[in-house]
Design a protein around this motif. Structure first.
Motif, PDB file in Angstrom:
ATOM      1  N   UNK A 126       0.834  -1.203   0.000  1.00  0.00           N
ATOM      2  CA  UNK A 126       0.000   0.000   0.000  1.00  0.00           C
ATOM      3  C   UNK A 126       0.868   1.253   0.000  1.00  0.00           C
ATOM      4  N   UNK A 127       1.903   1.269   0.807  1.00  0.00           N
ATOM      5  CA  UNK A 127       2.782   2.436   0.845  1.00  0.00           C
ATOM      6  C   UNK A 127       3.450   2.678  -0.508  1.00  0.00           C
ATOM      7  N   UNK A 128       3.771   1.605  -1.223  1.00  0.00           N
ATOM      8  CA  UNK A 128       4.449   1.740  -2.513  1.00  0.00           C
ATOM      9  C   UNK A 128       3.557   2.371  -3.577  1.00  0.00           C
ATOM     10  N   UNK A 129       2.245   2.228  -3.444  1.00  0.00           N
ATOM     11  CA  UNK A 129       1.331   2.770  -4.456  1.00  0.00           C
ATOM     12  C   UNK A 129       0.528   3.950  -3.927  1.00  0.00           C
ATOM     13  N   UNK A 130       0.859   4.435  -2.743  1.00  0.00           N
ATOM     14  CA  UNK A 130       0.045   5.462  -2.084  1.00  0.00           C
ATOM     15  C   UNK A 130      -0.163   6.697  -2.953  1.00  0.00           C
ATOM     16  N   UNK A 131       0.849   7.100  -3.695  1.00  0.00           N
ATOM     17  CA  UNK A 131       0.732   8.296  -4.530  1.00  0.00           C
ATOM     18  C   UNK A 131      -0.201   8.095  -5.717  1.00  0.00           C
ATOM     19  N   UNK A 132      -0.563   6.848  -5.993  1.00  0.00           N
ATOM     20  CA  UNK A 132      -1.418   6.547  -7.145  1.00  0.00           C
ATOM     21  C   UNK A 132      -2.863   6.267  -6.744  1.00  0.00           C
ATOM     22  N   UNK A 133      -3.197   6.482  -5.481  1.00  0.00           N
ATOM     23  CA  UNK A 133      -4.527   6.112  -4.991  1.00  0.00           C
ATOM     24  C   UNK A 133      -5.521   7.263  -4.993  1.00  0.00           C
ATOM     25  N   UNK A 134      -5.213   8.361  -5.649  1.00  0.00           N
ATOM     26  CA  UNK A 134      -6.153   9.484  -5.729  1.00  0.00           C
ATOM     27  C   UNK A 134      -7.464   9.022  -6.366  1.00  0.00           C
ATOM     28  N   UNK A 135      -8.576   9.341  -5.732  1.00  0.00           N
ATOM     29  CA  UNK A 135      -9.916   9.050  -6.249  1.00  0.00           C
ATOM     30  C   UNK A 135     -10.194   7.554  -6.372  1.00  0.00           C
ATOM     31  N   UNK A 136      -9.408   6.722  -5.686  1.00  0.00           N
ATOM     32  CA  UNK A 136      -9.611   5.279  -5.723  1.00  0.00           C
ATOM     33  C   UNK A 136     -10.138   4.781  -4.380  1.00  0.00           C
ATOM     34  N   UNK A 137     -10.791   3.638  -4.424  1.00  0.00           N
ATOM     35  CA  UNK A 137     -11.156   2.906  -3.212  1.00  0.00           C
ATOM     36  C   UNK A 137     -10.184   1.752  -3.046  1.00  0.00           C
ATOM     37  N   UNK A 138      -9.652   1.596  -1.844  1.00  0.00           N
ATOM     38  CA  UNK A 138      -8.713   0.518  -1.567  1.00  0.00           C
ATOM     39  C   UNK A 138      -9.445  -0.601  -0.832  1.00  0.00           C
ATOM     40  N   UNK A 139      -9.310  -1.820  -1.332  1.00  0.00           N
ATOM     41  CA  UNK A 139      -9.956  -2.987  -0.725  1.00  0.00           C
ATOM     42  C   UNK A 139      -8.884  -3.904  -0.152  1.00  0.00           C
ATOM     43  N   UNK A 140      -9.099  -4.336   1.099  1.00  0.00           N
ATOM     44  CA  UNK A 140      -8.128  -5.199   1.779  1.00  0.00           C
ATOM     45  C   UNK A 140      -8.789  -6.524   2.138  1.00  0.00           C
ATOM     46  N   UNK A 141      -8.405  -7.630   1.470  1.00  0.00           N
ATOM     47  CA  UNK A 141      -8.944  -8.945   1.814  1.00  0.00           C
ATOM     48  C   UNK A 141      -8.013  -9.796   2.678  1.00  0.00           C
ATOM     49  N   UNK A 142      -6.852  -9.288   3.040  1.00  0.00           N
ATOM     50  CA  UNK A 142      -5.834 -10.104   3.710  1.00  0.00           C
ATOM     51  C   UNK A 142      -6.229 -10.460   5.138  1.00  0.00           C
ATOM     52  N   UNK A 143      -5.773 -11.626   5.567  1.00  0.00           N
ATOM     53  CA  UNK A 143      -5.974 -12.100   6.939  1.00  0.00           C
ATOM     54  C   UNK A 143      -4.629 -12.573   7.478  1.00  0.00           C
TER      55      UNK A 143
END
Length: 222
Positions: free
Chosen positions: A87-104
């Motif tokens: 997530x940190x590596x792509x943080x600058x590309x997340x403008x106007x996006x929804x982030x979904x986390x399925x990890x357990x």
């Protein structure tokens, strides 16, 4: 809608990519730390779908950052121990996006699998902590059996519980989930409830291991 699956080269990412590509008209983008690996997997998925009559589907494979930059919804389909870095590596590309986390997060010992609750409270909260403040984060798809999800010959009859603090983002993810035939999305409330949902996954794995005929368990609420 454009959906990027970071870590879409394996496990839960593969299943989501194939199901969305077969059941919906969304644009699917496979992300990986290595763009070549993503491109090869995207081609593999296209070949499988073409063998099932979906030769009209185009799946793109890119490096994670490029994949995230093109997406409306970004699914961080990576193991829990890679989640924050991804997530940190792509943080600058997340403008106007929804982030979904399925990890357990899970640990395994001689008795079975156990939920490994992080200090943040849940793995979904780890994703929220790593994402920009203005990026809505939604937890979903935690309890899906990845093997059955990726087997397009297998029928599904599962619920997925969706949690998040942004109502619009949560509604979007619910709609995406229900685009997959055989999946029903249920509202699990705010993101603070993620730990209770994540903790079901090791339970399902343990039950599946100890009972014949219960391989690839999911959850259905009635």
């Amino acid at each position: 809608m454009d959906i990027a699956l970071l870590g879409g080269t394996g496990d839960i990412g593969q299943g989501l990519a194939l199901r969305w590509a077969e059941d919906t008209n969304h644009t699917i983008i496979i992300g990986s730390r290595k763009a070549e690996k993503a491109a090869n997997k995207a081609e593999e998925y296209e070949t499988e779908l073409a063998s099932r009559g979906r030769d009209d589907v185009t799946i793109t494979g890119l490096g994670n950052e490029d994949a995230a930059a093109r997406a409306d919804v970004v699914v961080a389909a990576v193991p829990a121990y890679h989640l924050t870095d991804t997530v940190e590596a792509v943080a600058d590309e997340l403008d106007d996006s929804t982030l979904v986390a399925p990890a357990v997060g899970m640990q395994r010992d001689e008795d079975g699998f156990h939920y490994n609750r992080p200090g943040a409270g849940s793995v979904t909260q780890l994703a929220a902590n790593a994402a920009p403040d203005d990026t809505p984060v939604v937890g979903a798809f935690h309890n899906l059996a990845a093997g059955r999800l990726a087997n397009l010959d297998a029928d599904l009859d599962w619920d997925t519980i969706v949690v998040g603090d942004d109502t619009d983002a949560k509604d979007t993810v619910c709609e995406l989930a229900e685009g997959i035939e055989g999946i029903r999305a249920l509202d699990g409330g705010p993101l603070a409830n993620a730990a209770e949902i994540e903790g079901l996954t090791p339970l399902l794995i343990n039950v599946a291991r100890h009972n014949d005929g219960l391989h690839d368990l999911g959850v259905k609420f009635q």
